[in-house]
Design an enzyme around this catalytic site. Structure first.
Site, mmCIF file in Angstrom:
data_model
loop_
_atom_site.group_PDB
_atom_site.id
_atom_site.type_symbol
_atom_site.label_atom_id
_atom_site.label_comp_id
_atom_site.label_asym_id
_atom_site.label_seq_id
_atom_site.Cartn_x
_atom_site.Cartn_y
_atom_site.Cartn_z
ATOM 1 N N ASP A 21 21.591 -7.279 7.026
ATOM 2 C CA ASP A 21 20.716 -6.290 6.391
ATOM 3 C C ASP A 21 21.186 -4.861 6.668
ATOM 4 O O ASP A 21 21.775 -4.586 7.714
ATOM 5 C CB ASP A 21 19.287 -6.478 6.937
ATOM 6 C CG ASP A 21 18.255 -5.758 6.086
ATOM 7 O OD1 ASP A 21 18.577 -5.349 4.959
ATOM 8 O OD2 ASP A 21 17.121 -5.590 6.567
ATOM 9 N N ASN A 69 16.238 -11.907 -4.086
ATOM 10 C CA ASN A 69 17.187 -10.807 -4.356
ATOM 11 C C ASN A 69 17.530 -10.636 -5.837
ATOM 12 O O ASN A 69 18.096 -9.611 -6.223
ATOM 13 C CB ASN A 69 18.478 -10.967 -3.541
ATOM 14 C CG ASN A 69 18.308 -10.638 -2.072
ATOM 15 O OD1 ASN A 69 19.002 -11.188 -1.215
ATOM 16 N ND2 ASN A 69 17.388 -9.742 -1.744
#
Ligand code: FPP
Length: 244
Positions: A21, A69
């Site tokens: 991330d 996503n």
């Protein structure tokens, strides 16, 4: 880090999960488009994967793309897919090298919904990767923990319906055996950089007893030393699994 002078540990996790991330923020800090952060993130993925294998980690799972996503701007999704394509082609070309190093590549997630050429490449690489390797490198693509549990429940229900399984056979182990990670140990340690302290639908069933390690470093800046810091902390943790 010097390959001839690798750190040693009193105890190592068998399986580490890593949530990659912070790529977007890394790019933003540099006034770059988000996809540039993913390009750097992909480099970090290669570096950390190799280093973890070198220090003796047997199983690694990198969270590369979640079932959520797809909501990102199309341009960003396309850029990430292109990075997968490049990596998969490279892995195909280097399959002999990986075999020699004892690295097996596996993909976890729902292959439906992934561009067909990428899904085909994933299948191909899994087919040519040996089962008898020293290190399993899992990449989670179009992965969602709840989605994985739902597909396991469906597969089990189907078996019960066909008479291949009894309702009484459904225990924790039977569920594990219907997850994408079938046959792999649960993650002992999950690492999330970038300052967020949550699991975001990653290895939801498997992480019941995982040690969690968070850091503020953005994934493209994540270094071998950060993994060492996580592993030193893991050495100090007292895992009780509900006991005393
Ligand atoms: C999360 O950071 C990152 C992703 C959703 C994509 C991760 C993909 C890669 C690192 C490329 C992997 C490539 C291979 C070859 C496996 P973010 O974009 O959410 O960062 P932010 O929170 O700072 O916006």
């Amino acid at each position: 880090m010097d390959k001839n002078n690798l750190p040693e540990f009193s105890v190592l996790p068998e399986h580490i999960g890593i949530i990659m991330d912070g790529n977007g923020r890394w790019a933003k800090q540099r006034n770059l488009p988000r996809y540039k952060g993913h390009i750097e993130g992909a480099k970090t993925f290669r570096k950390i994967g190799e280093f973890a294998a070198d220090i003796g980690i047997k199983c690694l799972t990198f969270y590369a793309f979640s079932t959520e996503n797809w909501k990102r701007p199309q341009e960003e999704v396309n850029a990430i897919m292109e990075l997968f394509r490049e990596y998969l082609r490279e892995a195909d070309e280097r399959s002999a090298e990986n075999e020699e190093k004892g690295i097996t590549l596996r993909f976890i997630g729902d292959k439906n919904g992934i561009p067909e050429d990428i899904a085909n490449l994933m299948d191909h690489i899994e087919k040519i990767s040996s089962d008898k390797s020293k290190v399993i490198l899992n990449i989670a693509i179009n992965y969602g923990g709840r989605h994985e549990i739902a597909q396991a429940v469906r597969a089990i229900a189907e078996k019960v319906k066909n008479g291949e399984m009894n309702v009484d056979d459904i225990d924790e182990n039977a569920i594990s055996e219907h997850l994408y990670t079938k046959g792999m140990p649960d993650p002992d340690l999950i690492i999330r950089p970038s300052g967020e302290c949550r699991l975001s639908n990653f290895l939801t069933y498997q992480s019941a007893y995982s040690e969690l390690w968070f850091s503020d470093v953005l994934w493209p800046d994540f270094k071998e030393e950060d993994l060492v810091a996580a592993l030193r902390e893991f050495e100090r943790r007292n895992r009780r699994f509900g006991g005393v």
